[in-house]
Enzyme design. Structure first.
Site, PDB file in Angstrom:
ATOM      1  CG  ASP A  84      49.793  -8.344 -58.158  1.00 50.17           C
ATOM      2  OD1 ASP A  84      48.704  -7.982 -57.672  1.00 50.17           O
ATOM      3  OD2 ASP A  84      49.878  -9.084 -59.172  1.00 50.17           O
ATOM      4  CG  ASP A 116      44.438 -12.490 -52.706  1.00 49.04           C
ATOM      5  OD1 ASP A 116      43.317 -12.543 -52.142  1.00 49.04           O
ATOM      6  OD2 ASP A 116      44.691 -13.076 -53.780  1.00 49.04           O
ATOM      7  CD  GLU A 146      41.343 -10.827 -55.606  1.00 47.64           C
ATOM      8  OE1 GLU A 146      42.198 -10.220 -56.275  1.00 47.64           O
ATOM      9  OE2 GLU A 146      41.117 -12.048 -55.703  1.00 47.64           O
ATOM     10  CG  HIS A 233      43.836  -8.415 -59.785  1.00 47.90           C
ATOM     11  ND1 HIS A 233      45.014  -8.926 -59.305  1.00 47.90           N
ATOM     12  CD2 HIS A 233      43.578  -7.304 -59.047  1.00 47.90           C
ATOM     13  CE1 HIS A 233      45.446  -8.171 -58.311  1.00 47.90           C
ATOM     14  NE2 HIS A 233      44.588  -7.178 -58.125  1.00 47.90           N
ATOM     15  N   GLY A 235      43.892  -8.366 -66.411  1.00 43.79           N
ATOM     16  CA  GLY A 235      43.664  -7.333 -67.419  1.00 43.79           C
ATOM     17  C   GLY A 235      43.967  -7.741 -68.856  1.00 43.79           C
ATOM     18  CG  ASN A 255      46.975  -5.897 -61.272  1.00 42.17           C
ATOM     19  OD1 ASN A 255      47.012  -4.680 -61.111  1.00 42.17           O
ATOM     20  ND2 ASN A 255      47.097  -6.752 -60.272  1.00 42.17           N
TER      21      ASN A 255
END
Ligand code: 13P
Length: 309
Positions: A84, A116, A146, A233, A235, A255
């Site tokens: 991640d 990211d 992202e 994301h 979550g 996530n």
């Protein structure tokens, strides 16, 4: 078949059929065991994930150490391993030497990695993401990127949530997303549609999260514009009616970090054992799978949906 082919197909089937793949962040290595055990017990496709935050600010010793621990508990039909948030600019505004981290993930057997570059200008985000896609795809590894900004990991206070939601500041733009996916060939895309990350800095990391809403229409537009599975994301703590609609409209992976970290931290802070902490993580993951996302048995459902050539 490359190691990612099966997973890519299952992910697409999930996105097209309103089934979500939960991805649980591991702040401490002992969390990996109960996450895998709960996914296996419920025959539910899900991921164990580690980000640079867990290496720098929590207790995961390295990307490869997490992979090694994961392999002790994994069931390769049911579980997958994801790297991640490897940021190019991190949550503290610092430049990150991201190459070796992505390389370590690919080398140590992660099924999917996230670069990211969302804090960079659009063109730079495209360039970095496309480079990671080339590196990862050569080894049969999926790539998440992202576009837009999902706030919450930064040390300062969040802007008032309702203002943020109403202004749609930082939300992912569907036309940009279309171009981004076309030019990068990324496998799945993290989008900003109303969720925020749970805090990780200082005392705020123990506080209750804001109850986020989601812009369902924006999710639909992003799904139609990009044609790739979308990732949500932040979550933890999103209102359930929004989560269900989001899954029905193209969110394929969610996530979850705060929802499992806080109960574990609480047990340990109260003098509980690691085993007691693991039990609470098993129960929390089970509850999320069975009651919140209604995805018990998703592995068999997804396998039936996937047509192997
Ligand atoms: P939460 O802490 O809100 O569950 O967010 C997790 C996340 O998105 C990690 O990438």
């Amino acid at each position: 078949m490359k190691r990612s082919d099966r997973l890519a197909r299952l992910v697409r089937a999930a996105a097209n059929n309103g089934i979500v793949i939960p991805a649980f962040n591991v702040f401490y290595l002992p969390l990996i065991k109960p996450i895998c055990e709960a996914l296996i017990a419920h025959n539910t496709l899900g991921m164990v994930e580690v980000s640079r935050i867990e290496l720098r600010k929590f207790e995961v010793p390295s990307i490869s150490a997490a992979a090694e621990e994961y392999r002790k508990h994994a069931n390769l039909r049911i579980t997958a391993l994801h790297l991640d948030h490897i940021p190019v600019i991190d949550e503290d505004g610092l430049e990150v030497d991201w190459h070796p981290l992505i390389e370590e993930g690919i080398r140590s057997g992660y099924d999917s990695v996230m670069i990211d570059a969302s804090r960079l200008p659009f063109e730079d985000n495209v360039a970095v993401t496309a480079e990671v896609v080339r590196m990862a795809h050569a080894e049969g590894v999926l790539v998440e990127a992202e576009l837009g900004s999902v706030l919450g990991h930064e040390a300062g206070p969040l802007p008032p949530y309702e203002e943020l939601f109403e202004s749609k500041a930082g939300f992912t733009d569907p036309e940009q997303a279309r171009e981004f996916v076309r030019r990068t060939n990324v496998d799945w895309l993290s989008v900003s549609v109303g969720s925020v990350h749970g805090a990780i800095a200082g005392a705020t990391k123990n506080q209750a999260k804001v109850e986020a809403r989601l812009d369902i229409e924006r999710i639909r537009q992003l799904r139609d514009a990009t044609g790739v599975p979308l990732v949500l994301h932040g979550g933890s703590g999103i209102r359930l009616e929004y989560v269900r609609e989001a899954i029905a409209n193209g969110i394929a992976k969610i996530n979850i970090a705060t929802d499992i970290r806080q109960p574990y931290d609480r047990i340990i802070a109260e003098g509980g054992t690691v085993q007691e902490g693991q039990k609470v993580v098993f129960d929390t993951v089970s509850d999320i799978i069975v009651n919140r996302y209604s995805i018990k048995g998703s592995v068999s459902r997804l396998e039936r949906l996937v047509v192997y050539e």
